[in-house]
Design a protein around this motif. Structure first.
Motif, PDB file in Angstrom:
ATOM      1  N   ARG A   2       0.845  -1.200   0.000  1.00 46.35           N
ATOM      2  CA  ARG A   2       0.000   0.000   0.000  1.00 46.35           C
ATOM      3  C   ARG A   2       0.878   1.246   0.000  1.00 46.35           C
ATOM      4  NH1 ARG A   2      -5.639  -0.747   3.063  1.00 46.35           N
ATOM      5  NH2 ARG A   2      -6.561  -0.874   1.022  1.00 46.35           N
ATOM      6  N   ILE A   3       0.422   2.255  -0.746  1.00 46.67           N
ATOM      7  CA  ILE A   3       1.134   3.522  -0.846  1.00 46.67           C
ATOM      8  C   ILE A   3       0.180   4.640  -0.448  1.00 46.67           C
ATOM      9  CG2 ILE A   3       2.367   5.085  -2.400  1.00 46.67           C
ATOM     10  CD1 ILE A   3       2.995   2.609  -4.150  1.00 46.67           C
ATOM     11  N   LEU A   4       0.689   5.570   0.343  1.00 48.57           N
ATOM     12  CA  LEU A   4      -0.073   6.744   0.770  1.00 48.57           C
ATOM     13  C   LEU A   4       0.472   7.953   0.027  1.00 48.57           C
ATOM     14  CD1 LEU A   4      -2.120   7.969   2.911  1.00 48.57           C
ATOM     15  CD2 LEU A   4      -0.083   8.449   4.278  1.00 48.57           C
ATOM     16  N   ALA A   5      -0.414   8.730  -0.572  1.00 48.66           N
ATOM     17  CA  ALA A   5       0.007   9.970  -1.241  1.00 48.66           C
ATOM     18  C   ALA A   5      -0.484  11.154  -0.434  1.00 48.66           C
ATOM     19  CB  ALA A   5      -0.550  10.045  -2.657  1.00 48.66           C
ATOM     20  N   VAL A   6       0.318  12.231  -0.465  1.00 52.15           N
ATOM     21  CA  VAL A   6       0.023  13.434   0.299  1.00 52.15           C
ATOM     22  C   VAL A   6       0.049  14.640  -0.629  1.00 52.15           C
ATOM     23  CG1 VAL A   6       0.822  14.912   2.182  1.00 52.15           C
ATOM     24  CG2 VAL A   6       1.089  12.424   2.359  1.00 52.15           C
ATOM     25  N   ASP A   7      -1.042  15.408  -0.627  1.00 55.49           N
ATOM     26  CA  ASP A   7      -1.084  16.702  -1.304  1.00 55.49           C
ATOM     27  C   ASP A   7      -0.992  17.745  -0.205  1.00 55.49           C
ATOM     28  OD1 ASP A   7      -1.456  18.667  -3.368  1.00 55.49           O
ATOM     29  OD2 ASP A   7      -3.512  18.885  -2.631  1.00 55.49           O
ATOM     30  N   HIS A   8       0.207  18.289  -0.003  1.00 56.65           N
ATOM     31  CA  HIS A   8       0.451  19.211   1.096  1.00 56.65           C
ATOM     32  C   HIS A   8       0.027  20.622   0.694  1.00 56.65           C
ATOM     33  CE1 HIS A   8       2.785  21.914   3.682  1.00 56.65           C
ATOM     34  NE2 HIS A   8       2.579  20.981   4.584  1.00 56.65           N
ATOM     35  N   GLY A   9      -0.859  21.201   1.474  1.00 54.11           N
ATOM     36  CA  GLY A   9      -1.294  22.571   1.229  1.00 54.11           C
ATOM     37  C   GLY A   9      -1.085  23.415   2.474  1.00 54.11           C
ATOM     38  N   GLU A  10      -1.241  24.713   2.325  1.00 54.75           N
ATOM     39  CA  GLU A  10      -1.042  25.622   3.463  1.00 54.75           C
ATOM     40  C   GLU A  10      -2.122  25.462   4.526  1.00 54.75           C
ATOM     41  OE1 GLU A  10       0.472  29.691   2.825  1.00 54.75           O
ATOM     42  OE2 GLU A  10       0.145  29.209   0.700  1.00 54.75           O
ATOM     43  N   LYS A  11      -3.343  25.131   4.116  1.00 53.99           N
ATOM     44  CA  LYS A  11      -4.455  25.020   5.069  1.00 53.99           C
ATOM     45  C   LYS A  11      -4.883  23.584   5.315  1.00 53.99           C
ATOM     46  CE  LYS A  11      -6.282  29.539   3.871  1.00 53.99           C
ATOM     47  NZ  LYS A  11      -7.402  30.275   3.301  1.00 53.99           N
ATOM     48  N   ARG A  12      -4.763  22.741   4.281  1.00 56.06           N
ATOM     49  CA  ARG A  12      -5.215  21.360   4.388  1.00 56.06           C
ATOM     50  C   ARG A  12      -4.227  20.437   3.698  1.00 56.06           C
ATOM     51  NH1 ARG A  12      -9.010  24.658   3.677  1.00 56.06           N
ATOM     52  NH2 ARG A  12      -8.704  24.664   1.438  1.00 56.06           N
ATOM     53  N   ILE A  13      -4.262  19.173   4.120  1.00 61.68           N
ATOM     54  CA  ILE A  13      -3.419  18.140   3.524  1.00 61.68           C
ATOM     55  C   ILE A  13      -4.336  17.028   3.054  1.00 61.68           C
ATOM     56  CG2 ILE A  13      -1.597  16.452   3.970  1.00 61.68           C
ATOM     57  CD1 ILE A  13      -0.759  18.432   6.286  1.00 61.68           C
ATOM     58  N   VAL A  43      -0.111  12.413   9.580  1.00 61.71           N
ATOM     59  CA  VAL A  43       0.070  11.651   8.342  1.00 61.71           C
ATOM     60  C   VAL A  43       0.813  10.349   8.637  1.00 61.71           C
ATOM     61  CG1 VAL A  43       1.214  11.651   6.085  1.00 61.71           C
ATOM     62  CG2 VAL A  43      -0.098  13.659   6.826  1.00 61.71           C
ATOM     63  N   ALA A  44       1.827  10.400   9.501  1.00 63.58           N
ATOM     64  CA  ALA A  44       2.553   9.183   9.883  1.00 63.58           C
ATOM     65  C   ALA A  44       1.601   8.185  10.540  1.00 63.58           C
ATOM     66  CB  ALA A  44       3.712   9.531  10.816  1.00 63.58           C
ATOM     67  N   ASP A  45       0.696   8.693  11.371  1.00 64.00           N
ATOM     68  CA  ASP A  45      -0.285   7.833  12.031  1.00 64.00           C
ATOM     69  C   ASP A  45      -1.237   7.196  11.007  1.00 64.00           C
ATOM     70  OD1 ASP A  45      -1.435   6.730  14.451  1.00 64.00           O
ATOM     71  OD2 ASP A  45      -3.133   8.072  14.097  1.00 64.00           O
ATOM     72  N   LEU A  46      -1.683   7.981  10.021  1.00 67.03           N
ATOM     73  CA  LEU A  46      -2.526   7.433   8.954  1.00 67.03           C
ATOM     74  C   LEU A  46      -1.796   6.314   8.214  1.00 67.03           C
ATOM     75  CD1 LEU A  46      -4.193  10.506   7.186  1.00 67.03           C
ATOM     76  CD2 LEU A  46      -5.353   8.626   8.342  1.00 67.03           C
ATOM     77  N   ALA A  47      -0.514   6.516   7.963  1.00 70.94           N
ATOM     78  CA  ALA A  47       0.284   5.513   7.264  1.00 70.94           C
ATOM     79  C   ALA A  47       0.352   4.219   8.077  1.00 70.94           C
ATOM     80  CB  ALA A  47       1.683   6.054   6.982  1.00 70.94           C
ATOM     81  N   VAL A  52       0.921   1.076   5.418  1.00 77.20           N
ATOM     82  CA  VAL A  52       1.541   1.647   4.231  1.00 77.20           C
ATOM     83  C   VAL A  52       3.030   1.295   4.188  1.00 77.20           C
ATOM     84  CG1 VAL A  52       2.206   3.893   3.252  1.00 77.20           C
ATOM     85  CG2 VAL A  52      -0.137   3.500   4.013  1.00 77.20           C
ATOM     86  N   SER A  53       3.533   0.995   2.982  1.00 73.52           N
ATOM     87  CA  SER A  53       4.947   0.669   2.790  1.00 73.52           C
ATOM     88  C   SER A  53       5.743   1.830   2.202  1.00 73.52           C
ATOM     89  CB  SER A  53       5.086  -0.533   1.860  1.00 73.52           C
ATOM     90  OG  SER A  53       4.400  -1.639   2.384  1.00 73.52           O
ATOM     91  N   LEU A  54       5.042   2.843   1.669  1.00 73.97           N
ATOM     92  CA  LEU A  54       5.699   3.990   1.042  1.00 73.97           C
ATOM     93  C   LEU A  54       4.771   5.193   1.141  1.00 73.97           C
ATOM     94  CD1 LEU A  54       7.978   5.189  -0.835  1.00 73.97           C
ATOM     95  CD2 LEU A  54       6.564   4.434  -2.756  1.00 73.97           C
ATOM     96  N   ILE A  55       5.350   6.367   1.371  1.00 71.94           N
ATOM     97  CA  ILE A  55       4.585   7.623   1.370  1.00 71.94           C
ATOM     98  C   ILE A  55       5.129   8.480   0.236  1.00 71.94           C
ATOM     99  CG2 ILE A  55       3.961   9.707   2.647  1.00 71.94           C
ATOM    100  CD1 ILE A  55       4.477   8.075   5.252  1.00 71.94           C
ATOM    101  N   VAL A  56       4.236   8.956  -0.613  1.00 66.24           N
ATOM    102  CA  VAL A  56       4.598   9.824  -1.731  1.00 66.24           C
ATOM    103  C   VAL A  56       4.058  11.217  -1.423  1.00 66.24           C
ATOM    104  CG1 VAL A  56       4.271  10.268  -4.192  1.00 66.24           C
ATOM    105  CG2 VAL A  56       4.541   7.914  -3.371  1.00 66.24           C
ATOM    106  N   VAL A  57       4.948  12.199  -1.383  1.00 66.97           N
ATOM    107  CA  VAL A  57       4.564  13.585  -1.097  1.00 66.97           C
ATOM    108  C   VAL A  57       4.657  14.374  -2.392  1.00 66.97           C
ATOM    109  CG1 VAL A  57       5.100  15.673   0.224  1.00 66.97           C
ATOM    110  CG2 VAL A  57       5.380  13.414   1.289  1.00 66.97           C
ATOM    111  N   GLY A  58       3.546  14.994  -2.789  1.00 64.58           N
ATOM    112  CA  GLY A  58       3.536  15.803  -3.997  1.00 64.58           C
ATOM    113  C   GLY A  58       4.335  17.079  -3.809  1.00 64.58           C
TER     114      GLY A  58
END
Length: 139
Positions: A2-13, A43-47, A52-58
């Motif tokens: 499983r892979i977790l992706a993150v769209d990091h924003g100033e107000k929300r992720i 986010v680490a807790d969600l992973a 999750v085996s990998l986290i991808v940060v946009g």
């Protein structure tokens, strides 16, 4: 895997999760911004919760191929995330993911009223799906 992706924003992720075969991306959750350390811990807790085996940060870039201000913030977030988990983290070009997510929802016929609001979780899906497809193509 499983892979977790993150769209990091100033107000929300926005976050998205792949299936076990790392083929399909689905929306997971929006995390409201508090501070870099707290956001990374969430986010680490969600992973961990999702095995999750990998986290991808946009990360977004300017026309010269350098991280723009939002991309630099995403890079700092990824660095903080590395302090909070032992799960490998990759940065992935997310340029235009929010616009792509909006366009996809329009194409699917989602009404203007339902499209109003935040695109974060859908942008995370776009980031993850592009990562998964690029990974498949490179094999």
């Amino acid at each position: 895997m499983r892979i977790l992706a993150v769209d990091h924003g100033e107000k929300r992720i926005g976050t998205a999760l792949s299936d076990e075969t790392a083929t399909i991306a689905t929306p997971l959750k929006v995390v409201e911004h508090v501070s870099r350390a707290i956001d990374a811990a969430q986010v680490a807790d969600l992973a961990l919760q999702n095995n999750v085996s990998l986290i991808v940060v946009g990360q977004s870039f300017d026309d010269d191929g350098n991280p723009n201000p939002a991309g630099r913030r995403a890079g700092r977030f990824a660095d903080e995330l590395k302090n909070q988990t032992n799960i490998p983290i990759e940065l992935w070009d997310e340029s235009f993911s929010t616009q792509d997510a909006r366009a996809a929802r329009i194409e699917l016929g989602v009404s203007r009223k339902k499209r109003a609001g935040h695109q974060d979780v859908f942008a995370a899906v776009v980031i993850l799906q592009s990562y998964l497809e690029a990974r498949r193509e490179s094999k």
